[in-house]
Write an enzyme that holds these catalytic residues in place. Structure first.
Site, short mmCIF file in Angstrom:
data_model
loop_
_atom_site.label_atom_id
_atom_site.label_comp_id
_atom_site.label_asym_id
_atom_site.label_seq_id
_atom_site.Cartn_x
_atom_site.Cartn_y
_atom_site.Cartn_z
N LYS A 9 -28.47 -18.58 25.78
CA LYS A 9 -28.48 -18.21 24.36
C LYS A 9 -27.05 -17.85 23.97
CE LYS A 9 -31.71 -17.20 21.12
NZ LYS A 9 -32.97 -17.89 20.82
N GLY A 51 -40.35 -10.18 8.44
CA GLY A 51 -39.29 -11.18 8.57
C GLY A 51 -39.83 -12.53 8.13
N GLY A 95 -38.16 -15.42 7.35
CA GLY A 95 -37.09 -16.42 7.38
C GLY A 95 -37.68 -17.78 7.69
N VAL A 99 -38.98 -19.15 10.42
CA VAL A 99 -40.28 -19.19 11.11
C VAL A 99 -41.33 -18.42 10.30
CG1 VAL A 99 -41.51 -18.67 13.24
CG2 VAL A 99 -39.09 -19.27 13.34
P1 NAD Z 1 -34.23 -16.27 10.18
O1 NAD Z 1 -32.84 -15.74 10.20
O2 NAD Z 1 -34.48 -17.51 9.43
O3 NAD Z 1 -35.22 -15.16 9.61
C1 NAD Z 1 -35.21 -13.84 10.02
C2 NAD Z 1 -35.69 -13.02 8.83
O4 NAD Z 1 -35.90 -11.67 9.25
C3 NAD Z 1 -34.68 -13.00 7.68
O5 NAD Z 1 -35.33 -13.33 6.46
C4 NAD Z 1 -34.18 -11.56 7.67
O6 NAD Z 1 -33.83 -11.11 6.39
C5 NAD Z 1 -35.39 -10.81 8.22
N1 NAD Z 1 -35.09 -9.52 8.79
C6 NAD Z 1 -34.06 -9.16 9.60
N2 NAD Z 1 -34.16 -7.85 9.94
C7 NAD Z 1 -35.30 -7.39 9.37
C8 NAD Z 1 -35.96 -6.14 9.35
N3 NAD Z 1 -35.47 -5.07 10.02
N4 NAD Z 1 -37.11 -6.03 8.65
C9 NAD Z 1 -37.63 -7.07 7.98
N5 NAD Z 1 -37.05 -8.29 7.95
C10 NAD Z 1 -35.90 -8.44 8.63
O7 NAD Z 1 -34.69 -16.40 11.71
P2 NAD Z 1 -35.87 -17.27 12.31
O8 NAD Z 1 -35.28 -18.52 12.82
O9 NAD Z 1 -37.01 -17.29 11.36
O10 NAD Z 1 -36.26 -16.41 13.60
C11 NAD Z 1 -37.07 -15.23 13.48
C12 NAD Z 1 -37.34 -14.67 14.88
O11 NAD Z 1 -38.01 -15.64 15.68
C13 NAD Z 1 -36.07 -14.30 15.66
O12 NAD Z 1 -36.32 -13.19 16.50
C14 NAD Z 1 -35.83 -15.52 16.52
O13 NAD Z 1 -35.08 -15.24 17.67
C15 NAD Z 1 -37.26 -15.90 16.87
N6 NAD Z 1 -37.43 -17.30 17.23
C16 NAD Z 1 -37.04 -18.28 16.36
C17 NAD Z 1 -37.25 -19.61 16.70
C18 NAD Z 1 -36.90 -20.72 15.78
O14 NAD Z 1 -37.33 -21.87 16.01
N7 NAD Z 1 -36.18 -20.47 14.70
C19 NAD Z 1 -37.80 -19.93 17.96
C20 NAD Z 1 -38.20 -18.89 18.81
C21 NAD Z 1 -38.00 -17.58 18.43
#
Ligand code: NAD
Length: 366
Positions: free
Chosen positions: A93, A193, A195, A197
């Protein structure tokens, strides 16, 4: 299960090699470039099963120690995610220190791509928090060791929708195990959150009739997702004041800790965030005692990894989705194993993952 062992004082030999979070990591690479302002760290936990594949996170860490801790925890989790999903990939990572909304430039991402390239394929990158397919396009200009590039460039695109689908499968399996049915209609789910996902998970949940509440630190995201899916916005200071059946953490890690568990009134935790348990052993056990069913994060959020893995050979979206759907069955198997062996669901999943890595390691040593 050596990776779960807590080090004793005598074994701690220094700030990095002796640190518990660094234990069993193969490599940690610090990348810096004054011109673009790039400060990144690449963590390679294991290459036993294959090249270390894992996304890049851009986050405004409070300090460098937090960034190091994050990349170490995240890269370790990737090894287990790949192993339990049957993929021939190791765990790695990267984190970039900075605010993705303000500090990210194409030049910075290209410079990061040069550092990825310098590792000659030991590490393959993709998207994570704060990173988009456009950013991966920039990385691709500097290295072939990148996945999650746009479909127009022959890639598999953003892995997040597939991740969300897998999380939805894990969440449904949790409902099946807890309540005897995976029908989510009328179930109250809080998605923290929204975002890449989280938003797609909200879509699946609302379509399945769940009553969805959303929480995020960005008001624009709340407005957009509320408008698109009619989910209720939670704006209070403490999400655990909210009445919920299922808590779906989809922001950052460590939200399941002493303080939050004491307040939790949900029956299931199933979300996308990596490293949800602040302490795997302690908090896994606390949830078990409280009767809260925990769907191991690295198991149910593997859809994106399954999808980008397919991009490495010959991308087949239908096959990726089929493999991701199987997270439902694996999650049920892990729940049964934890019940039979009287261990936490997280430990059960870790055991399966570690067994696979150990077996391959033993073969390689012959
Ligand atoms: P992203 O950056 O698109 O979304 C994250 C969201 O969380 C953002 O909208 C942000 O504003 C919000 N956020 C951050 N801190 C917060 C808090 N304290 N309270 C409420 N909201 C908060 O990221 P993503 O790609 O959607 O990933 C989300 C999670 O899933 C992460 O932990 C990531 O490691 C994990 N993940 C993602 C993927 C993927 O395919 N993108 C795969 C496996 C795991």
């Amino acid at each position: 299960m050596s990776d779960l062992k807590i080090l004793n004082e005598k074994e701690i030999t220094g700030p990095i090699f002796g640190a518990e979070s660094f234990r069993n990591h193969e490599q940690l690479v610090f990348c810096q470039d004054d011109e673009t302002g790039l400060k990144a760290i690449i963590g390679i936990h294991s290459t036993t099963l294959g090249p270390a594949l894992g996304g890049t996170r851009m986050w405004n860490y409070d300090n460098e120690s937090d960034a190091i801790r994050d990349v170490l925890r995240l890269s370790r989790g990737m090894s287990f995610k790949a192993a339990i999903s049957g993929l021939n990939l190791g765990g790695g990572k990267a984190v970039i220190i900075g605010d993705s909304r303000k500090d990210k430039t194409d030049a910075l991402m290209r410079k990061f791509g040069q550092f990825v390239n310098s590792l000659s394929g030991r590490y393959i990158t993709a998207e994570d928090v704060g990173i988009t397919t456009h950013d991966m396009e920039m990385v691709k200009m500097e290295t072939d060791h990148v996945t999650g590039i746009p479909e127009s460039m022959g890639g598999s695109g953003d892995p997040s929708p597939v991740t969300a689908y897998g999380v939805f499968m894990g969440l449904k399996a949790s409902a099946k195990y807890k309540w005897g049915s995976d029908d989510l209609s009328g179930k109250k789910v809080l998605v923290q959150g929204i975002g890449h996902v989280g938003e797609t998970l909200v879509k699946h949940l609302t379509e399945s009739g769940a009553i969805v509440t959303i929480n995020d630190i960005h008001e624009d995201r709340l407005q957009e997702v509320n408008k698109a899916y009619g989910a209720t916005i939670f704006r209070g200071s403490d999400i655990f004041e909210n009445d919920m059946d299922i808590y779906a953490p989809c922001a950052l890690g460590a939200t399941v800790n002493n303080e939050s568990i004491a307040k939790m009134n949900c029956q299931i935790i199933a979300g996308a965030a990596n490293n949800q348990l602040a302490n795997e052993q302690i908090h896994g056990e606390m949830l078990r005692k409280k009767g809260i069913l925990y769907a191991p994060d690295f198991l149910i959020n593997a859809g994106g990894l399954i999808n980008v893995y397919s991009e490495l050979a010959h991308y087949d979206r239908a096959e990726s989705l089929r493999n991701t759907e199987n997270i439902y069955n694996t999650t049920l198997d892990i729940f049964k194993m934890s019940e039979i062996e009287n261990i936490t669901t997280h430990t059960a999943a870790l055991k399966i993952a570690m067994d696979r890595i150990s077996k391959v390691k033993a073969e390689q040593a012959k």
